[in-house]
Motif scaffolding. Structure first.
Motif, short mmCIF file in Angstrom:
data_model
loop_
_atom_site.label_atom_id
_atom_site.label_comp_id
_atom_site.label_asym_id
_atom_site.label_seq_id
_atom_site.Cartn_x
_atom_site.Cartn_y
_atom_site.Cartn_z
N LEU A 12 34.88 -25.11 71.45
CA LEU A 12 36.22 -25.69 71.53
C LEU A 12 36.43 -26.52 72.80
O LEU A 12 37.11 -27.54 72.76
N ALA A 13 35.81 -26.14 73.89
CA ALA A 13 35.94 -26.91 75.12
C ALA A 13 35.35 -28.32 75.00
O ALA A 13 35.68 -29.21 75.78
N LYS A 14 34.48 -28.54 74.02
CA LYS A 14 33.87 -29.86 73.80
C LYS A 14 34.42 -30.54 72.54
O LYS A 14 33.99 -31.63 72.18
N SER A 15 35.38 -29.93 71.87
CA SER A 15 35.88 -30.48 70.61
C SER A 15 36.55 -31.84 70.78
O SER A 15 36.54 -32.65 69.85
N TYR A 16 37.10 -32.13 71.95
CA TYR A 16 37.73 -33.43 72.17
C TYR A 16 36.73 -34.58 71.98
O TYR A 16 37.11 -35.69 71.60
N ARG A 17 35.45 -34.31 72.21
CA ARG A 17 34.44 -35.35 72.07
C ARG A 17 34.26 -35.81 70.62
O ARG A 17 33.72 -36.88 70.37
N LEU A 18 34.73 -35.02 69.68
CA LEU A 18 34.65 -35.42 68.27
C LEU A 18 35.59 -36.59 67.99
O LEU A 18 35.40 -37.33 67.02
N LEU A 19 36.63 -36.78 68.83
CA LEU A 19 37.60 -37.86 68.65
C LEU A 19 37.61 -38.88 69.78
O LEU A 19 38.24 -39.92 69.66
N ASN A 20 36.92 -38.61 70.87
CA ASN A 20 37.02 -39.44 72.06
C ASN A 20 36.59 -40.89 71.82
O ASN A 20 37.00 -41.77 72.54
N HIS A 21 35.80 -41.16 70.81
CA HIS A 21 35.35 -42.52 70.54
C HIS A 21 36.28 -43.27 69.58
O HIS A 21 36.00 -44.38 69.17
N GLY A 22 37.43 -42.68 69.23
CA GLY A 22 38.48 -43.36 68.51
C GLY A 22 38.25 -43.66 67.04
O GLY A 22 38.63 -44.72 66.56
N PRO A 23 37.71 -42.74 66.26
CA PRO A 23 37.46 -43.04 64.85
C PRO A 23 38.73 -42.97 63.99
O PRO A 23 39.70 -42.32 64.36
N THR A 24 38.71 -43.67 62.87
CA THR A 24 39.70 -43.46 61.83
C THR A 24 39.49 -42.04 61.32
O THR A 24 38.34 -41.58 61.23
N VAL A 25 40.56 -41.33 61.00
CA VAL A 25 40.43 -39.96 60.53
C VAL A 25 41.15 -39.79 59.20
O VAL A 25 41.99 -40.59 58.82
N LEU A 26 40.78 -38.74 58.49
CA LEU A 26 41.47 -38.33 57.28
C LEU A 26 42.19 -37.03 57.61
O LEU A 26 41.56 -36.07 58.06
N VAL A 27 43.51 -37.01 57.43
CA VAL A 27 44.31 -35.83 57.75
C VAL A 27 44.56 -35.09 56.44
O VAL A 27 45.19 -35.62 55.53
N SER A 28 44.03 -33.88 56.34
CA SER A 28 44.27 -33.08 55.13
C SER A 28 45.27 -31.98 55.45
O SER A 28 45.34 -31.48 56.57
N SER A 29 46.05 -31.64 54.42
CA SER A 29 47.10 -30.64 54.59
C SER A 29 47.26 -29.87 53.28
O SER A 29 46.84 -30.34 52.22
N ALA A 30 47.88 -28.71 53.39
CA ALA A 30 48.13 -27.90 52.20
C ALA A 30 49.28 -26.95 52.49
O ALA A 30 49.47 -26.51 53.63
N HIS A 31 50.03 -26.66 51.43
CA HIS A 31 51.05 -25.63 51.51
C HIS A 31 51.24 -25.09 50.10
O HIS A 31 51.49 -25.86 49.17
N GLY A 32 51.09 -23.79 49.95
CA GLY A 32 51.16 -23.20 48.62
C GLY A 32 50.05 -23.79 47.76
O GLY A 32 48.91 -23.88 48.19
N ALA A 33 50.39 -24.24 46.57
CA ALA A 33 49.39 -24.82 45.66
C ALA A 33 49.24 -26.32 45.84
O ALA A 33 48.40 -26.93 45.18
N ARG A 34 50.00 -26.93 46.73
CA ARG A 34 49.96 -28.39 46.91
C ARG A 34 49.06 -28.75 48.08
O ARG A 34 49.01 -28.03 49.08
N ARG A 35 48.39 -29.87 47.96
CA ARG A 35 47.51 -30.34 49.03
C ARG A 35 47.56 -31.87 49.05
O ARG A 35 47.95 -32.50 48.07
#
Length: 193
Positions: A12-35
């Protein structure tokens, strides 16, 4: 997480490096049966301990509705092989149809949140919302505390990205405007500077 042999946990202390280079991301979400899933170009690391990130999620999106209901989301970092997917999920609303089914998106379960992780990406950050009503309502800005992080060890290991020519299809994409993208290029050698 024991989904595929090339996916490994990221400290977790290095997790910021997964985004530090500024990539486009896909944000996934869910609540109940909907996603749902949406593309986002405005996502960045915020803090180290505990690790946090920022992502802009417009008030009008179905993704935001699910995030506000569940208090969690996943940041998936897609590859250049997934560019068409990023455009598709960013161009369509999940209110009318399940994008995962309609676009044949394969997912797998994370370790800490219910939102789905998208197969084929090279990094995944499972997040819980850090409530900040003013920023969310006025600026559409969400703070996520990273509670689990994972990466494809073919291109990220020992806390570092390493995109070699053998994995060109796994390079991350970066949206610059009007549907135009760049991909992460070769690493530069600091000893030559």
């Amino acid at each position: 997480m024991t989904h595929a042999p090339q996916i490994e946990p990221v400290e977790l202390a290095k997790s910021y490096r997964l985004l530090n280079h500024g990539p486009t991301v896909l944000v996934s979400s869910a609540h109940g049966a909907r996603r749902n899933v949406m593309a986002a170009a405005w996502c960045m690391p915020l803090d180290f301990d505990p690790p946090k990130l920022l992502v802009v999620i417009d008030k009008s999106t179905f993704t935001r509705e699910l995030i506000e209901a569940s208090g969690e989301f996943v940041i998936n970092v897609p590859t250049q092989a997934q560019r068409a997917l990023a455009v598709a999920v960013g161009s369509d609303s999940g209110r009318e149809r399940d994008k995962f089914t309609a676009l044949d998106i394969t997912t797998f379960a994370g370790d800490r949140v219910a939102a789905p992780l998208i197969e084929g990406c090279v990094a995944w950050l499972e997040c819980r919302v850090v409530p900040e009503a003013h920023n969310q309502n006025r600026y559409d800005l969400f703070i996520g505390e990273v509670v689990a992080a994972h990466a494809d060890s073919r291109v990220f290991s020992a806390g570092r990205w390493h995109f070699g020519p053998e994995h060109d299809a796994l390079r991350t994409i970066h949206h610059v405007a009007g549907g135009a993208f760049f991909v992460t290029g070769p690493m530069l050698d600091n000893s030559a500077a």
